[in-house]
Design a protein around this motif. Structure first.
Motif, PDB file in Angstrom:
ATOM      1  N   LEU A 126      30.382  52.235  52.777  1.00 56.68           N
ATOM      2  CA  LEU A 126      30.974  50.914  52.094  1.00 56.68           C
ATOM      3  C   LEU A 126      32.195  51.069  51.109  1.00 56.68           C
ATOM      4  N   ILE A 141      31.220  52.644  48.250  1.00 60.21           N
ATOM      5  CA  ILE A 141      30.326  52.426  46.735  1.00 60.21           C
ATOM      6  C   ILE A 141      30.046  54.030  46.405  1.00 60.21           C
ATOM      7  N   LEU A 193      23.920  47.084  45.115  1.00 66.00           N
ATOM      8  CA  LEU A 193      25.328  47.116  45.346  1.00 66.00           C
ATOM      9  C   LEU A 193      25.588  46.691  46.780  1.00 66.00           C
ATOM     10  N   LYS A 214      25.185  43.018  47.422  1.00 64.77           N
ATOM     11  CA  LYS A 214      26.416  42.329  46.737  1.00 64.77           C
ATOM     12  C   LYS A 214      27.589  42.376  47.444  1.00 64.77           C
ATOM     13  N   SER A 215      27.956  43.666  48.163  1.00 65.56           N
ATOM     14  CA  SER A 215      29.063  43.749  48.786  1.00 65.56           C
ATOM     15  C   SER A 215      28.993  43.117  50.227  1.00 65.56           C
ATOM     16  N   LYS A 253      29.855  39.258  49.554  1.00 68.22           N
ATOM     17  CA  LYS A 253      31.312  38.771  49.082  1.00 68.22           C
ATOM     18  C   LYS A 253      31.815  38.273  50.267  1.00 68.22           C
ATOM     19  N   LYS A 265      34.597  37.701  53.202  1.00 65.17           N
ATOM     20  CA  LYS A 265      35.441  38.590  53.761  1.00 65.17           C
ATOM     21  C   LYS A 265      36.670  37.796  53.789  1.00 65.17           C
TER      22      LYS A 265
END
Length: 101
Positions: free
Chosen positions: A72, A74, A87, A90-91, A94, A96
């Motif tokens: 991803l 990160i 993380l 959270k990703s 979000k 798109k």
């Protein structure tokens, strides 16, 4: 070992071959050549040490969480699996971005 007489003889031959006006230029070029050689030698020694270090240190296997986070985009360095899971979550939350055609 080369003695004083031999050094004087070598210097005299160099002066005869190149002339007194070319000696400073010759000395500069020899100095820069020696400097480049030493720089390359240090760089190759550093590369060799890094290679030896990479061979002797075992590579820790990545967990599934670390692999997913890396896919991803990160940064996984210095983070625990719990931090990475946060993380990743959270990703995923979000929205798109949708590009219009």
């Amino acid at each position: 070992m080369i003695g004083t007489q031999e050094l004087i003889m070598i210097f005299a031959v160099v002066v005869l071959l190149f002339g007194a006006t070319k000696l400073p230029e010759l000395a500069r070029s020899m100095g820069s050549s020696v400097g480049e050689f030493k720089k390359a030698q240090k760089e190759s020694e550093l590369n060799l040490k890094e290679f030896e270090k990479s061979i002797t240190e075992p590579i820790a296997p990545k967990s599934k969480v670390q692999e997913t986070a890396q896919k991803l985009g990160i940064d996984i360095r210095g983070k625990t699996d719990d931090q990475l899971l946060d993380l990743i979550q959270k990703s995923a939350e979000k929205p798109k971005e949708v590009s219009e055609p």
